[in-house]
Design an enzyme around this catalytic site. Structure first.
Site, short mmCIF file in Angstrom:
data_model
loop_
_atom_site.label_atom_id
_atom_site.label_comp_id
_atom_site.label_asym_id
_atom_site.label_seq_id
_atom_site.Cartn_x
_atom_site.Cartn_y
_atom_site.Cartn_z
N HIS A 183 0.83 -1.25 0.06
CA HIS A 183 0.20 -0.14 0.10
C HIS A 183 0.84 1.24 0.05
CE1 HIS A 183 -3.95 2.02 1.14
NE2 HIS A 183 -2.85 3.02 1.58
N GLU A 184 1.82 1.09 0.96
CA GLU A 184 2.57 2.39 0.91
C GLU A 184 3.43 2.60 -0.14
OE1 GLU A 184 1.80 4.55 3.01
OE2 GLU A 184 0.81 3.33 4.38
N GLU A 243 -5.02 7.92 -2.89
CA GLU A 243 -5.34 6.39 -2.30
C GLU A 243 -5.55 5.41 -3.56
OE1 GLU A 243 -5.84 4.66 1.24
OE2 GLU A 243 -5.03 6.54 0.85
#
Lengths: 498, 498
Positions: free
Chosen positions: B263-264, B293
């Site tokens: 995700h990061e 996002e």
């Protein structure tokens, strides 16, 4: 408090918050930052430095200082004002054009030096260095003109940036005392020195990291207010509540990292012990580099490298680095304090180190005051190396006058602080030994709290509320005097007593 | 370039250098700083933030913007000017007194919340929260007044801080499309879902660290321009050439850290791919949180948690964490994508997560627009949880309306970006799948370069040169539409296809 003074306090607090930002951005740059971050980091730090400089030299600060000087009469604020004015004067006295020319000439010279040193290329270096020296002379003259009654020579004005309060005449006197005895002492020590063990072995880095943290804890470092990390060159930095020190590890040696960690722990302890009530103001900062270096060298040479401390600490080394069990505590001690004249200052032992520094002091003083020229340096260097250490650097610039980074960007006046620090450290510890004749019984049990308490009271908590010689006199009964350092050398190297 | 515009460029570059400083001081605070540094760090960051704010709202910037608007006619600079003006307007429209009151009320409410949540103390929380909500309404009205033709409701003006360009009416339409199908889809998935393995085991942290770095490399992260570290809550930050992401490890689980790292890495890849030619200017920044996002969720849900990628990557897990060998790639995949309705948003799977977000969007919108009061929240929360997820939170504030930190300091308008991001991510990846029907053959070999290239061209390099819906339309043929997310859910959870 006068209103001008309290406005100044607010202004200097703002400056110190910019310092905080630059401090930790620089730490990150040297310890954490990936190479890709170089450009954006350099731009950010330059912007903060420029904002800080603009804020400091704004006419408003000059006016406030003048108003406050007429209003403030009480002692502690008066002293605070003196230190504010010193910082302001050091910033306003140079025209922006000179600072820019110095920055450019310094970068060029330092950049060239990195290859010229390897190539033993003195004449290539000289080409760039001439301008650095010329600009430093201009800087020195401008700084001298601010307080001609205080600075007897231009060199004194540069010296004041690092050895604040100690004049070149005073330093020469101290160094003359050392020079009179050190070369002969060196001969005597070399003659009587026992052979020492070679500590080379296989010492895993991860275990060394734990060992160094253990050493820091033993020396009183508070890990809730600081960190140990790794960088190419060890250093110490930080701000209130957050002292960061670094070291470097080699997997064949453990002594080098430990010694350096003890040294940086001394710097960090001083910073952590500065007076909270003057926090963020110039008067609350470390006094000067001669005092700063006295704390790091006291931790390194007087505590860590003492026979009792290494008797206490060697079991921890054995425990974390099993291969070190071949050496007992006294063998570790003897190997760590081995005296050996050499060409390179940063590798020098504590006996020969001052001779390297005195040589540089004598040369840079003449250079800045205009009695020698840059081209004269190699010959003088060689002459003095032969005289002080019995080594010739003729034609060997790499291991001679090209070995240090300091002069490449114009940092003249810094070198003396190393040896004044060593003398101050020995002098402070001599007083501690006198006040606590049982010091070895305490240190051999790992108790160094009494040393920290004494230093906190006499040195750390003073910040810049006194001049450095006042601090030394209040702590030891006299100003910086070489006899204590010489006594320490005799006791350790001729009498093997600690 | 007009001279007003080029002066603005210089000013905004200065602001971005202050941002650089704050970014890395905050990273350090969360990742490296010992607790003792808290106070001096907080003071330094507050000082920089205040200096930045003062520079931004200075009358000079307002005048320059006005001048430049009359001078600049060419497209790219005109767009750059629009984004400069947006940032300036968002800063000047609030009086300092309101900002200060919000900061105070927010700190008090957040501080109280930390214990009130544990104690299930809604009425204690409500006492503090009333003022936070009241001040947020004032903020929303003031922001709305700046561009009443753009913001249909006060809530739209807050939304614009995070979902820049997407109105609340548009978001409601998108969410209505989701709500119409998700609850039924959830029932179907739960009915047909296979039992999945329990991945719990013993997984050494050091090996997990290597594994996560390996994952980042596989996903295209450049370690010469970034780092992975550990923090309490995973996050991603950085500046040009230096992207820093964090994760956290538990020694009983490996899936959570890997998922969060993927995700990061998506966030960091977006930042690293922003247009260099607009570097340091508002128009060169990430478009909004809905696009941000979308990148993190595309990396997490569409790449990492895809069946082919986990087939490729599971051997690396086996290799570094031997205990994981009990599970084959498909078992790991099924365990990681398991659907299970629950009370807590941050623990929700990708199918139920949007329902948590829609609930919050509907409540905060009414709260800011004044059609409900803070006291009405628990009842509405319970009602919607029952309707969307079949769970009751009656009397259970801890696992209901007290679970999130966002509202405690007045961050209203942030929640929708999580789900708009999930929809955008699914929509972007649907287009990639269509353009590369062989995508599974590539991903199963660990080739994700074609995905990065596509995203760089369509999303990353656009920065803020277009509105978010323009970016989506140019990349996928239409603006944000929920059908792609729903199709992804059906394909993954009902057809088990990837």
């Amino acid at each position: 408090m006068s209103s001008a003074y309290s406005t100044l306090v607010e202004k200097f607090r703002q400056l110190s918050r910019l310092d905080h930002a630059m401090t930790f951005l620089q730490w990150d740059q040297l310890v954490m930052m990936p190479p890709g971050g170089n450009q954006s980091r350099a731009e950010a730090i330059a912007e903060l430095a420029s904002m800080r400089h603009e804020m400091l030299i704004s006419p408003e600060i000059g006016e406030l200082l003048q108003q406050a000087e007429n209003q403030v009469v009480e002692a502690p604020e008066k002293r605070s004002l003196v230190e504010m004015k010193r910082e302001w004067q050091q910033a306003v006295c140079l025209p922006a054009s000179l600072v820019k020319a110095q920055s450019l000439a310094g970068s060029t010279c330092e950049h060239g030096w990195r290859s010229q040193r390897k190539d033993n290329d003195w004449s290539g270096f000289l080409n760039n260095f001439k301008e650095v020296a010329q600009l430093a002379r201009e800087e020195a003259k401008l700084r001298q003109e601010v307080e001609p009654e205080k600075f007897a020579t231009p060199y004194d004005a540069l010296l004041d940036l690092y050895c604040t309060g100690d004049s070149s005449a005073f330093i020469q006197e101290v160094f003359t005392g050392l020079k009179a005895e050190l070369p002969a002492l060196l001969g005597e020590v070399l003659e009587r020195q026992h052979a020492s063990a070679d500590l080379t072995g296989s010492y895993p880095i991860e275990a060394q990291k734990h060992l160094n943290e253990k050493l820091m804890s033993c020396l009183g470092f508070d890990f809730s207010a600081g960190r140990l990390d790794v960088s190419m060159h060890p250093f110490s930095t930080g701000d209130r509540g957050d002292q960061r020190i670094t070291t470097r590890f080699r997997d064949t040696d453990f002594a080098d990292a430990l010694t350096s960690t003890a040294h940086e722990t001394g710097h960090a302890s001083y910073e952590a012990g500065l007076p909270l009530e003057w926090d963020d103001l110039p008067v609350g900062q470390a006094r000067n580099m001669c005092i700063h270096e006295s704390q790091s060298l006291l931790f390194e040479k007087q505590i860590f490298l003492s026979r009792p401390f290494l008797r206490f600490f060697t079991p921890a080394i054995h425990n974390l680095l099993p291969e070190s069990k071949r050496f007992d505590a006294d063998q570790v001690w003897r190997a760590c304090i081995k005296v050996q004249p050499s060409f390179i200052r940063v590798e020098a032992d504590e006996l020969t180190y001052p001779l390297h520094v005195i040589l540089r002091f004598e040369i840079e003083r003449e250079l800045i005051n205009g009695t020698i020229e840059p081209k004269d340096i190699p010959e003088l260097w060689n002459m003095k190396m032969q005289k002080y250490l019995g080594l010739s650097t003729e034609g060997n610039y790499r291991d001679g006058c090209l070995q240090d980074i300091h002069w490449t960007d114009g940092s003249f006046g810094y070198f003396p602080s190393y040896t004044l620090g060593a003398i101050n450290g020995a002098q402070l510890f001599a007083t501690i030994r006198k006040e606590r004749p049982d010091w070895q019984d305490l240190v051999v049990k790992g108790d160094v709290g009494f040393i920290r308490d004494w230093l906190r009271e006499k040195i750390w908590s003073k910040g810049s509320t006194m001049d450095s010689q006042q601090i030394m006199a209040a702590a030891t009964g006299e100003g910086t005097h070489p006899r204590h350092f010489l006594a320490h050398i005799r006791a350790r190297y001729l009498e093997n007593s600690y």
